[in-house]
Enzyme design. Structure first.
Site, PDB file in Angstrom:
ATOM      1  N   TRP A 248       0.665  -0.922   0.118  1.00 48.05           N
ATOM      2  CA  TRP A 248      -0.214   0.277  -0.042  1.00 48.05           C
ATOM      3  C   TRP A 248       0.633   1.670  -0.078  1.00 48.05           C
ATOM      4  CZ3 TRP A 248      -1.251  -4.058   2.177  1.00 48.05           C
ATOM      5  CH2 TRP A 248      -2.811  -5.188   1.938  1.00 48.05           C
ATOM      6  N   CYS A 283      -6.851  -4.375  -0.788  1.00 45.57           N
ATOM      7  CA  CYS A 283      -8.306  -5.639  -0.076  1.00 45.57           C
ATOM      8  C   CYS A 283      -8.964  -5.885  -1.798  1.00 45.57           C
ATOM      9  CB  CYS A 283      -8.332  -3.962   0.320  1.00 45.57           C
ATOM     10  SG  CYS A 283      -9.232  -2.429   0.086  1.00 45.57           S
ATOM     11  N   HIS A 347     -13.291  -0.314   2.191  1.00 49.89           N
ATOM     12  CA  HIS A 347     -12.410  -2.019   2.162  1.00 49.89           C
ATOM     13  C   HIS A 347     -13.437  -3.314   1.636  1.00 49.89           C
ATOM     14  CE1 HIS A 347      -9.976  -5.202   3.801  1.00 49.89           C
ATOM     15  NE2 HIS A 347     -10.564  -5.850   4.368  1.00 49.89           N
ATOM     16  N   ASP A 370     -12.994 -12.620   4.211  1.00 45.11           N
ATOM     17  CA  ASP A 370     -11.328 -11.257   4.586  1.00 45.11           C
ATOM     18  C   ASP A 370      -9.863 -11.901   3.709  1.00 45.11           C
ATOM     19  OD1 ASP A 370     -10.280  -8.813   3.725  1.00 45.11           O
ATOM     20  OD2 ASP A 370     -10.822  -8.453   5.678  1.00 45.11           O
ATOM     21  N   ASN A 410     -19.159  -1.434  12.884  1.00 47.46           N
ATOM     22  CA  ASN A 410     -20.226  -0.275  13.688  1.00 47.46           C
ATOM     23  C   ASN A 410     -19.136  -0.290  14.890  1.00 47.46           C
ATOM     24  OD1 ASN A 410     -22.623  -0.040  14.294  1.00 47.46           O
ATOM     25  ND2 ASN A 410     -22.889  -1.725  15.164  1.00 47.46           N
ATOM     26  N   ASP A 412     -17.815   1.743  18.100  1.00 49.09           N
ATOM     27  CA  ASP A 412     -17.228   3.344  17.394  1.00 49.09           C
ATOM     28  C   ASP A 412     -16.565   4.069  17.652  1.00 49.09           C
ATOM     29  OD1 ASP A 412     -20.070   3.367  20.604  1.00 49.09           O
ATOM     30  OD2 ASP A 412     -20.384   2.677  18.345  1.00 49.09           O
ATOM     31  N   GLU A 467     -28.158   2.585  12.067  1.00 46.67           N
ATOM     32  CA  GLU A 467     -27.491   3.715  13.037  1.00 46.67           C
ATOM     33  C   GLU A 467     -28.037   4.166  14.229  1.00 46.67           C
ATOM     34  OE1 GLU A 467     -23.276   2.633  12.314  1.00 46.67           O
ATOM     35  OE2 GLU A 467     -24.492   3.792  13.831  1.00 46.67           O
ATOM     36  N   GLU A 472     -29.876  -1.727  16.993  1.00 45.10           N
ATOM     37  CA  GLU A 472     -28.023  -1.916  16.314  1.00 45.10           C
ATOM     38  C   GLU A 472     -26.751  -1.220  17.781  1.00 45.10           C
ATOM     39  OE1 GLU A 472     -24.433   0.895  16.249  1.00 45.10           O
ATOM     40  OE2 GLU A 472     -26.810   1.528  17.134  1.00 45.10           O
ATOM     41  N   TYR A 543     -23.589 -22.484  26.651  1.00 44.24           N
ATOM     42  CA  TYR A 543     -22.398 -22.896  27.835  1.00 44.24           C
ATOM     43  C   TYR A 543     -21.561 -21.659  26.918  1.00 44.24           C
ATOM     44  CZ  TYR A 543     -19.229 -26.541  27.069  1.00 44.24           C
ATOM     45  OH  TYR A 543     -17.585 -27.010  26.044  1.00 44.24           O
TER      46      TYR A 543
END
Length: 713
Positions: A248, A283, A347, A370, A410, A412, A467, A472, A543
């Site tokens: 890259w 990618c 990505h 991926d 997702n 934060d 979102e 969510e 479990y």
């Protein structure tokens, strides 16, 4: 006595069979000098055997088809099979076993229909035909079919794990060899055309080279879970002789710049010719090559582009940015010296379609893999297959790499400032919950727009709820609660915004069949009215932490006055949870609440086990060696339903080999009681263990210890 039959020719009708097997696009099938047969497992193909010298005699000639796979074919591992031809065979085709039946015969030849089982390894098989005479001492005669035979996954067959019910979609996700990959940042992404070229003559051979250089056992190459995980590992070359070298930094003089590739075929050809990783990929190139391999093998696959994608380097489910006392951003992660989080403009990875028998029902379908090397998984640069449903629900306990994929779409975005007074050394100053995973795109089936984006399909809702919605937040917090490091990051409050206190009451012991309640106590410490959104839920789990079933869920809004208290309560009755219990009867309570005015978000959980009766084992404290001793097992049915398919399992080292004791149906509340005998073989203290299982009630256990004595002493 006549000698063994001599075989003049074995013909597999490569071109003729390819139509029904939907392999007629492969160039190998149409090679003029040596057409290669390419079949799909679980589907019949036609072949012929021509003899020389004399005709086939039904009662005396023994003819076997021997199919072999891999370096060390083994019948036990399913990589070698011998099928004896029987003209009188009339049993139907079995999709779980190899099958061969007669279609016709002439003076010097026979025509057969053959099929491979739907779970057989995928790749190159070899064929030998063995002839011998019944009751003859002559060694058999072997005829080697000189060409390779490819057997592929069959997504058109309902018994194959890669089966896709909507067959129309297979035209796109298996048979379409040119598509698009969306590249570019949020707001200006575009669909870049890519030639997958999965039917090119080099693709299957180069894929076989890739598998040969991998550590995937031959017997595992019929399992789409293990196969696609291997593909995600081998398309990159970070820790093996994989196909592409990632780069890259803009320095591509000793290879091909990623932006110069037009598709996968040149990459696959170079890899096949040199048997060495190809320079260079990024990618979207990795994804394009992975799509090519999957579609060539018969695994439905699509390219997925995540606009604004998180790389969570330390498994916190956050992307963390750190600032010093002067509010300057640090160029490293002080809490993760091995690496730092990052946000990619976009990505690209892959979704592959399959059933997931290793997971609870409902988590099959699209799975993310991926092939771009980012973080290791089980020691290698590989990722997935991760169930999209599990990603969406925050089920990090599932295989494979769910947490990493949740963070990708997702996480934060959290900003931290140096704070010597904080236990962590930093204080959270800002949290953006909407930045990551702005849009997730793939190509829409059946459409190809060479001049625009009319063929773009948004699939964000397949990866996460909208979102900002409670769903969510709930899914993200589900993941956080099961990720140790993430708990510390999400538990730290936003300064000045935490003016409500929440407490989830822990449950006391609950016997099976009793009701229980989810209770949250809330106190408003502020001088202002607060509007709260809350979600309470209860579910059954394995479990290992894997979620099994949602039992009950309640959500709503309410208002709290200044300096007030509130108690939220959700009652769960026995009839609501009994049918959804799984082994060990463990339940998980969830509570999530958000304060509208301050955006304070709180979440907590409590795991508890519904208690069940134990098996009472009646046996004398001392028993004699070598003599039969009576033993009684009993307990009372705690359910208000009949128990069916009942059985006890009884075992004890040196006391007895495992015994299975079938038992009749048990009425509600009735005593379950069975008697048997044991004959001890060794003196000393011994232990005996019993379990009871039925269709309606599992994991009833009991144990006892006894002293085995020798009467002669």
């Amino acid at each position: 006595m006549p000698e063994n039959l001599d075989i003049e020719l074995v013909y597999l009708y490569p071109k003729e069979n390819s139509t029904s097997h939907k392999t007629d696009k492969f160039e190998l099938v149409h090679d003029e000098e040596n057409p290669i047969a390419i079949f799909r497992r679980g589907l019949k193909f036609t072949m012929a055997i021509r003899f020389s010298g004399r005709n086939f005699e039904d009662d005396m000639d023994v003819v076997k088809l021997i199919f072999s796979f891999g370096k060390n074919p083994n019948p036990i591992k399913g990589t070698k099979v011998s099928i004896r031809l029987d003209p009188k065979r009339t049993d139907p085709e079995d999709h779980n076993n190899w099958y061969a039946g007669f279609l016709g015969r002439s003076a010097d030849s026979i025509t057969l229909e053959v099929s491979a089982p739907v779970q057989c390894p995928v790749g190159i098989w070899s064929l030998q035909v063995e002839t011998s005479r019944a009751n003859s001492t002559l060694p058999p005669t072997m005829f080697d079919y000189e060409s390779e035979i490819y057997i592929l996954f069959n997504p058109w067959n309902s018994h194959d794990l890669v089966y896709m019910p909507d067959e129309r979609l297979l035209d796109e996700y298996v048979l379409t060899d040119v598509g698009k990959i969306w590249v570019g940042p949020w707001g200006s992404s575009r669909g870049r055309e890519w030639v997958f070229g999965q039917f090119d003559g080099c693709v299957l051979p180069s894929a076989m080279l890739m598998f040969a250089l991998s550590e995937l056992p031959d017997a595992s190459r019929g399992d789409p879970i293990k196969t696609t995980r291997c593909i995600s590992k081998m398309v990159n070359s970070n820790d093996d002789d994989g196909i592409l070298v990632g780069r890259w930094d803009g320095e591509y003089e000793d290879g091909t710049a990623p932006s110069s590739w037009t598709g996968s075929v040149d990459i696959m050809q170079e890899y096949l010719d040199n048997q060495h990783p190809v320079n260079y990929g990024q990618c979207w190139v990795f994804s394009g090559v992975a799509t090519t391999i999957c579609r060539a093998l018969g695994i439905p696959s699509r390219v997925v582009s995540n606009l604004v994608s998180a790389h969570d380097a330390n498994a916190t489910l956050t992307v963390d940015k750190y600032y010093n006392e002067s509010n300057e951003e640090m160029d490293y992660d002080p809490l993760n010296p091995m690496g730092e989080d990052s946000i990619w403009n976009y990505h690209v990875w892959n979704d592959v379609w399959m059933a997931r028998p290793d997971l609870p029902i409902g988590y099959g379908g699209w799975q993310a893999i991926d092939a771009t090397p980012q973080e290791t998984s089980s020691g290698f640069y590989q990722c997935g297959p991760a169930s999209l449903e599990a990603i969406k629900k925050g089920q990090v306990g599932f295989n494979y790499d769910i947490g990493f994929m949740i963070a990708s779409v997702n996480a934060d975005l959290m900003r931290w400032k140096v704070d010597p007074k904080s236990d962590l050394g930093y204080t959270k100053i800002y949290c953006n919950k909407y930045h990551i995973g702005r849009m997730i795109l793939t190509k829409q089936p059946y459409i190809f727009d060479p001049n625009g984006d009319k063929d773009r399909q948004e699939i964000t809702n397949q990866y996460k709820a909208k979102e900002g919605t409670p769903a969510e937040r709930l899914s993200l917090y589900n993941a956080v609660r099961c990720t140790e490091l993430a708990k510390s990051f999400y538990a730290l409050p936003d300064p000045g915004l935490e003016d409500l206190k929440f407490e989830l009451q822990e449950l006391e012991t609950i016997k099976i069949g009793e009701s229980f309640s989810v209770v949250v106590n809330i106190k408003n410490n502020s001088d202002q009215v607060r509007n709260i959104k809350a979600v309470l839920s209860a579910g059954s789990i394995f479990y290992t932490g894997v979620k099994a079933h949602v039992i009950k869920k309640a959500e709503g809004k309410f208002k709290m006055g200044p300096k007030s208290t509130e108690h939220l309560k959700m009652v769960v009755k026995a009839d609501e949870y009994l049918e959804k219990l799984v082994e060990y009867c463990i339940l998980k309570l969830y509570a999530v609440a958000t304060v509208e005015e301050t955006r304070q978000t709180w979440a907590d959980e409590d795991d508890f086990q519904v208690t069940k009766p134990n098996i009472d084992i009646e046996i004398p404290a001392e028993i004699p060696i070598g003599k039969a001793t009576k033993i009684t097992l009993k307990f009372r049915n705690p359910l208000k339903k009949i128990l069916t398919r009942c059985k006890f399992n009884l075992a004890g080292p040196t006391l007895l080999r495992n015994q299975i004791l079938p038992y009749q149906d048990v009425k509600p509340g009735a005593m379950v009681k069975v008697t048997t005998h044991i004959v001890p073989k060794m003196t000393g203290e011994q232990k005996i263990v019993a379990t009871f299982s039925s269709k309606e009630l599992l994991d009833i256990t009991g144990s006892a210890k006894v002293e085995v004595t020798d009467d002669d002493e």
